[in-house]
Scaffold this active site. Structure first.
Site, PDB file in Angstrom:
ATOM      1  N   TYR A   1     -10.063  -3.837  -2.133  1.00  0.00           N
ATOM      2  CA  TYR A   1      -9.134  -2.730  -2.397  1.00  0.00           C
ATOM      3  C   TYR A   1      -8.615  -2.178  -1.068  1.00  0.00           C
ATOM      4  O   TYR A   1      -9.389  -2.024  -0.114  1.00  0.00           O
ATOM      5  CB  TYR A   1      -9.859  -1.614  -3.164  1.00  0.00           C
ATOM      6  CG  TYR A   1      -9.032  -0.363  -3.336  1.00  0.00           C
ATOM      7  CD1 TYR A   1      -8.268  -0.163  -4.480  1.00  0.00           C
ATOM      8  CD2 TYR A   1      -8.997   0.608  -2.330  1.00  0.00           C
ATOM      9  CE1 TYR A   1      -7.484   0.978  -4.615  1.00  0.00           C
ATOM     10  CE2 TYR A   1      -8.214   1.742  -2.467  1.00  0.00           C
ATOM     11  CZ  TYR A   1      -7.459   1.916  -3.609  1.00  0.00           C
ATOM     12  OH  TYR A   1      -6.685   3.031  -3.733  1.00  0.00           O
TER      13      TYR A   1
ATOM     14  N   GLU B   1      -0.669   0.851  -2.497  1.00  0.00           N
ATOM     15  CA  GLU B   1      -2.022   0.438  -2.886  1.00  0.00           C
ATOM     16  C   GLU B   1      -2.044  -1.019  -3.322  1.00  0.00           C
ATOM     17  O   GLU B   1      -1.147  -1.467  -4.040  1.00  0.00           O
ATOM     18  CB  GLU B   1      -2.496   1.332  -4.046  1.00  0.00           C
ATOM     19  CG  GLU B   1      -3.888   1.001  -4.554  1.00  0.00           C
ATOM     20  CD  GLU B   1      -4.245   1.785  -5.828  1.00  0.00           C
ATOM     21  OE1 GLU B   1      -4.936   2.794  -5.726  1.00  0.00           O
ATOM     22  OE2 GLU B   1      -3.805   1.368  -6.911  1.00  0.00           O
TER      23      GLU B   1
END
Ligand code: GDP
Ligand code: MN
Length: 384
Positions: A101, A189
């Site tokens: 992530y 993101e």
């Protein structure tokens, strides 16, 4: 403005962030063509602005044309948490060794940018934040300094990114920071950022929120705008110069002034209802604006009652009342309307409405009374 995944990936590409080649499809036929062009195995992905598409059945791995066809038939039109899928993104499937992530966002409290990296990607990051907060490493970044490659490398190391992926992840972090800052995003993101068995690091998903206040220096954002809105309703409202934001509830709200609109939302909540939208007519709204507002709200299937809350100042209540009468002669409303008029020319306004004797129009004197009446109507509908 929130971008769809495929738009986010287009944006990433401008900053050299690696993604898989692919294309969009709006029909089953196009989907088959795009899957063939991407090469099998391919992934067929629902383009909706909501997370957890995988779990909802909105992402499928396909090995041949027949499977691509079936996946597209299944996913197009699928309802994912209230978002109906109209478009697909199809890309060549990646082999995944690890899922990570990475994100940049603004930490408003710290008044600094915030980088977040985790070796636990692919899953819901909010969940990781709760169950295993230590697994997410954070770094505040002063916008004057930016982030160096070495800092990015350190951050990746501290997050427990595998040795063989470190350089690739650091490289993506530096580019993602450029995308986030130069690209005027509020959020950039990647979840998951993957490591392939071949040792490559690339973005499998993209979540980008652009900062609308910077739109003036990004004429290229117009291309995103046409399709990026949740639905045609927001676009219609924009064309009519109404301040509209869609929500999930059942009470359609029209008010004059942003403050009054917000209070109306609160009062509806307070008496046990849920708002279907925020709609501010603006100051001095005349008949045409009211018609436009009713028209916009009338296209929302979730609305079971409309609550019109007007406090006349510059906006005169008789004008508003005329607007409602006008609108109702051309628009056939799907739901009843509860109206509260107060302030300048309120008596005249109420008289105009009473004289018109409109079916499905209820007049209330107070804001709380109007909200209660609206919620009663929703409840009556539910118990039928
Ligand atoms: P989200 O669930 O809406 O965030 O959608 P994502 O794009 O993040 O995909 C969800 C999950 O689908 C990923 O974490 C992967 O496990 C899987 N997935 C997506 N693309 C691929 C792919 O190219 N290959 C493989 N093997 N899995 C994929
Ligand atoms: Mn994802």
């Amino acid at each position: 403005m929130d971008l769809f995944e495929y738009q986010g990936k287009q944006y990433f590409a401008r900053y050299d962030i690696p993604t898989s080649p692919g294309g969009v499809a709006d029909s089953v036929g196009e989907a088959i063509e795009q899957a063939k062009a991407a090469g099998f195995p391919a992934v067929v992905k629902a383009q909706v602005q909501v997370g957890g598409r995988g779990k909802a059945g909105g992402i499928r791995l396909v090995n041949n044309e027949q499977e691509a066809k079936e996946a597209a038939e299944f996913i197009l039109g699928l309802d994912i948490k209230g978002h109906v899928v109209k478009r697909l993104w199809i890309e060549h499937a990646s082999d995944i060794k690890k899922e990570y992530y990475a994100s940049f966002t603004l930490d408003r409290n710290a008044k600094l940018h915030l980088a977040m990296v985790s070796a636990k990607g692919g899953v819901d990051i909010e969940e990781v934040a709760v169950t295993d907060p230590e697994a997410i490493k954070r770094l505040h970044i002063n916008p004057i300094d930016g982030i160096s490659y070495d800092q990015a490398l350190e951050l990746a190391k501290s997050a427990g990114i595998d040795q063989e992926a470190l350089e690739g992840v650091a490289d993506v972090l530096v580019k993602l920071y450029e995308c986030y800052t130069l690209g005027d995003a509020d959020l950039a993101e990647i979840n998951p950022l993957i490591l392939t068995p071949q040792g490559k690091v690339h973005a499998l998903d993209a979540k980008v929120t652009l900062d609308d206040a910077a739109a003036f220096r990004h004429p290229e954002w117009e291309a995103f705008r046409g399709v990026s809105e949740l639905d045609g309703r927001e676009r219609l409202a924009k064309e009519k110069h109404l301040n509209y934001i869609g929500l999930d509830g059942s009470v359609g709200i029209i008010a004059n002034g942003a403050g009054l609109a917000m209070s109306t939302l609160d009062v509806v909540n307070q008496v046990g209802g849920t708002a279907a939208n925020f709609l501010d007519l603006g100051g001095g709204a005349g008949a045409d604006v009211m018609s436009a507002a009713l028209e916009v709200i009338n296209t929302d299937d979730r609305v079971e009652v409309v609550l019109v809350n007007i406090f006349g100042g510059i906006t005169r209540c008789d004008e508003v009342a005329k607007g409602i009468v006008d609108a109702l002669s051309s628009v056939e409303m799907r739901s009843p309307i509860v109206i509260r008029l107060d302030g300048t020319n309120a008596d005249e306004g109420r008289k105009i409405l009473a004289d018109a004797d409109l079916r499905g129009v209820i007049i209330e004197k107070t804001m709380i009374g109007a909200a209660k009446r609206a919620v009663e109507i929703v409840d009556e509908g539910a118990s039928k």
